[in-house]
Write an enzyme that holds these catalytic residues in place. Structure first.
Site, short mmCIF file in Angstrom:
data_model
loop_
_atom_site.label_atom_id
_atom_site.label_comp_id
_atom_site.label_asym_id
_atom_site.label_seq_id
_atom_site.Cartn_x
_atom_site.Cartn_y
_atom_site.Cartn_z
N CYS A 2 0.83 -1.06 0.04
CA CYS A 2 0.08 0.04 -0.04
C CYS A 2 0.94 1.24 0.18
O CYS A 2 2.08 1.29 0.39
CB CYS A 2 -0.99 0.04 1.19
N ARG A 27 3.65 -0.28 -5.00
CA ARG A 27 3.24 -0.86 -3.56
C ARG A 27 1.90 -1.62 -3.52
O ARG A 27 1.79 -2.26 -2.59
CB ARG A 27 3.68 0.18 -2.65
N TRP A 75 -3.05 -2.57 -1.62
CA TRP A 75 -2.70 -3.85 -1.58
C TRP A 75 -3.57 -4.72 -0.64
O TRP A 75 -3.32 -4.42 0.46
CB TRP A 75 -1.42 -4.48 -1.41
N ASN A 99 -1.64 1.91 6.24
CA ASN A 99 -0.72 0.99 5.85
C ASN A 99 -0.73 0.03 6.72
O ASN A 99 -0.27 0.38 7.98
CB ASN A 99 0.52 1.43 5.32
N GLY A 100 -0.53 -1.44 6.82
CA GLY A 100 -0.13 -2.15 7.90
C GLY A 100 -1.56 -3.05 8.51
O GLY A 100 -2.45 -2.91 7.63
N GLU A 486 15.53 -18.37 -8.90
CA GLU A 486 15.32 -17.20 -9.14
C GLU A 486 14.61 -17.04 -10.33
O GLU A 486 13.61 -16.33 -10.79
CB GLU A 486 16.46 -16.62 -9.03
N LYS A 490 11.10 -15.51 -11.39
CA LYS A 490 10.66 -14.63 -12.31
C LYS A 490 9.85 -14.94 -13.16
O LYS A 490 8.87 -14.06 -13.46
CB LYS A 490 11.92 -14.23 -12.92
N GLU A 493 6.29 -15.16 -11.60
CA GLU A 493 5.66 -14.06 -10.75
C GLU A 493 4.98 -12.84 -11.98
O GLU A 493 3.92 -12.29 -11.99
CB GLU A 493 6.30 -13.34 -10.03
N HIS A 509 14.29 -37.56 -7.83
CA HIS A 509 13.56 -37.96 -6.81
C HIS A 509 12.12 -37.43 -6.80
O HIS A 509 11.46 -37.34 -5.68
CB HIS A 509 14.44 -37.22 -5.66
N LYS A 605 5.30 -4.51 -4.50
CA LYS A 605 6.70 -4.41 -4.57
C LYS A 605 7.37 -4.55 -3.34
O LYS A 605 8.31 -4.93 -2.80
CB LYS A 605 7.22 -3.07 -5.07
#
Ligand code: M6R
Length: 610
Positions: A2, A27, A75, A99-100, A486, A490, A493, A509, A605
């Site tokens: 947010c 954000r 968000w 926010n929070g 990684e 990428k 997402e 396995h 982000k």
């Protein structure tokens, strides 16, 4: 998570708020809203589901000249993304952005319902607004700052808030605990932002609110109070960032720009820290003496997502550079709730691009509480983690705007390699090995540029070839294993293709059972002492009809459906080069699938909630 903006001065608040929100959109972008206030105490509240562009349309029809206001881009945590759940929330005389997470909001809500408050949204934030209002209404002499402070005393959780009331239209109250907030000050005006990009271009005079602080913003400036309601003198710092840093500079997307600028941003990370001719590294930041470095026995590396993978890759390098340092790499959201043990002579590397990730911050605080020396590997200057660590190594890669982290990864690894070299120097590791690392890391920026230039076209074609698959597996061995993880992160997402990273040796396995025609594999193959083993894994997939894209530096013949051959002499730093190709691959696949590459669905982000 947010974004918050606010303004009080003599300019048109709607314009300042929406331009700030556009910059904070990375954000969170589930909904956006602003509330502005005129001198007569009339509030104009506009909220929309979706991005700030939706809000712009509402503003066109409801333009005001108000010079006081607050805004928010959300968000979603509590309550679905919708107009009803969008901020600002107004209850009685109180309008608030938050926010929070207020963890005890259910208890507070039932108390407030007993006091006849009704709620329009599903959010914890509206409960906080009601709590402030109920205290405000009970005051004989209305005093917003006192009401906010009293409400925050009752609230459990994290917050960054900006609050206004038509009853006192000449002030905005701000407070923070666990969620960043900063104030930009100029003659007769105050700007509020949950990060500096919202304030950039208006003023470079910044006050970073500390946890527990509460402030009154007015045209006369900022009055600050600490957790015990004692006045504190605001410390004004100069913002070292310019507008240029948050612009696309001709690229279609921030992601492509950030991938492409990695050579330069890596140079900035390395600048002034390496003496090539002497074969040595000097890091001013960590502040450990040679004795402390020599005696170091244990490193705990903590991060989330890409920062965690950067830590994993760096751990291989630091292990290679030392013989008696044990390294544990930890996912912050796990470590914070584990009863982990720390040994003597430990340091912790706290890795975070944004410097605001809630889980990483919680680990930092816990490690400090246990007396572990904490060293930040952080990009965002002045961020909470950067301020709370004992010392640090800044990345200096500039603002990373795209939600998918790219240039930060490369520089996080590089910064930790430099730290590893400083330990190696103190411990008397062979100068030849140190020189090898230095030689390679110095060449890396140029090699990254060359790979992007030479291979973007091929990678684009591979993206087109594999864009329609719904499942994928990324595999690599040794230092290429973290790169596989990684690369998979990428791709998933931003393309929404299921992508899993595995150590090549783990294939048989379990994961090999997945191979079929809906599935492709990205194999990372280094021409080194593990070549034959990794090549066998590729053969195993081939013999089961797998669709493989191999990224390799070998000149040998490779049996693979698609092949991306990288011509390089780099050995140690090869994984960072391969990683750039995977960043480009993810970008082009997402583009081919018509996705919003900079603001992928459901993500934000800066993850300032658990
Ligand atoms: O700001 P941080 O480095 O602490 O962020 C950690 C993760 O949230 C971040 O790396 C995330 O995984 C990225 N979206 C990955 O591209």
């Amino acid at each position: 998570m947010c974004g918050i903006v606010g303004y009080i001065g003599d300019k048109r608040a709607q314009e300042i708020l929406t331009s700030g929100l556009r910059r904070l959109e990375y954000r969170g972008y589930d909904s956006a809203g602003i509330a502005t206030l005129n001198g007569q105490g009339d509030i104009t509240l506009l909220r929309k589901k979706g991005k700030v562009a939706e809000l712009d349309l509402a503003i066109e029809k409801n333009e005001t000249g108000d010079a006081v206001g607050i805004g928010h881009t959300r968000w979603a945590t509590h309550g679905e993304p919708s107009e009803r759940n969008a901020h600002p929330h107004t209850v009685g005389d109180i309008t608030l952005v938050h926010n929070g997470i207020i963890e005890n909001y259910k208890d507070l809500k039932s108390v407030l319902e007993d006091r006849k408050y009704t709620f329009q949204s599903d959010t914890d934030s509206e409960v906080l607004a009601a709590l402030i209002d109920s205290i405000y209404q009970s005051q004989d002499e209305k005093e917003l700052l006192g009401a906010v402070a009293e409400a925050l005393d009752l609230a459990v959780g994290a917050y960054g808030i900006a609050v206004l009331t038509p009853k006192q239209p000449d002030q905005i109250i701000v407070a923070r605990k666990g969620s960043p907030l900063l104030l930009g000050v100029d003659e007769g005006e105050v700007y509020i932002g949950s990060d500096a990009s919202a304030i950039l271009g208006h003023t470079d005079q910044i006050i970073y609110l500390k946890d527990g602080e509460i402030g009154r913003c007015s045209r006369d400036g900022v009055e600050l109070f600490d957790i015990n309601a004692q006045p504190v003198e605001p410390i004004i710092e100069k913002l070292e960032m310019d507008l240029h840093a948050i612009q696309k500079k001709g690229y279609d997307h921030f992601l492509l720009k950030e991938i492409n600028e990695q050579a330069d941003t890596l140079r900035s990370t390395l600048a002034g820290r390496i003496n090539h001719s002497e074969g040595s590294v000097q890091l001013g930041g960590p502040g450990l003496s040679s004795d402390e470095l020599r005696d170091l026995k244990n490193i705990i590396i903590v991060g989330c997502g890409t920062a965690y993978y950067a830590g994993q890759l760096a751990s291989y390098y630091i292990e290679q550079l030392t013989t008696d340092v044990a390294i544990q790499v930890e996912i912050a959201s796990e470590l914070r709730y584990r009863s982990f043990n720390v040994s003597e002579h430990s340091v912790a590397l706290i890795v975070s691009q944004s410097g605001e990730t809630a889980d990483t911050l919680a680990c930092l605080q816990e490690l400090k509480r246990r007396g572990v020396r904490t060293i930040g590997v952080v990009n965002a200057v002045g961020s909470t983690i950067a301020r709370e660590v004992d010392s640090g190594i800044y990345l200096h890669v500039g603002a990373e705007i795209s939600v998918a982290s790219t240039k930060a990864f490369t520089s996080q690894v590089a910064a930790m390699v430099l730290f590893g070299i400083t330990i190696a120097q103190a411990k008397g590791t062979s100068p030849q090995l140190i020189q090898e690392f230095i030689d390679e890391i110095i060449q890396l920026p140029e090699q990254i540029s060359a790979v992007i230039k030479t291979h973007s076209g091929d990678i684009k074609q591979f993206a087109s070839k594999y864009k329609s698959y719904e499942h994928s597996l990324f595999v690599g061995r040794d230092t290429l294993f973290p790169v596989a993880l990684e690369g998979a992160l990428k791709l998933k997402e931003i393309s929404y293709i299921q992508a899993e990273g595995y150590a090549s040796g783990e294939l048989k396995h379990g994961p090999i059972a997945l191979i079929d025609d809906r599935f492709f594999e990205v194999a990372l193959l280094a021409d080194n002492w593990l070549y034959d083993k990794s090549a066998s894994n590729i053969a195993e997939v081939n013999s089961r009809g797998g669709h493989i894209l191999t990224v390799t530096n070998t000149t040998k013949e490779v049996d693979s459906e698609s092949l991306l051959r990288i011509d390089t002499k780099l050995e140690h730093m090869l994984p960072l080069l391969f990683n750039v190709t995977l960043q480009l691959f993810a970008y082009y696949v997402a583009l081919e699938r018509g996705n919003d590459v900079d603001q992928p669905r459901n993500l934000a982000k800066s993850v300032t909630v658990e």
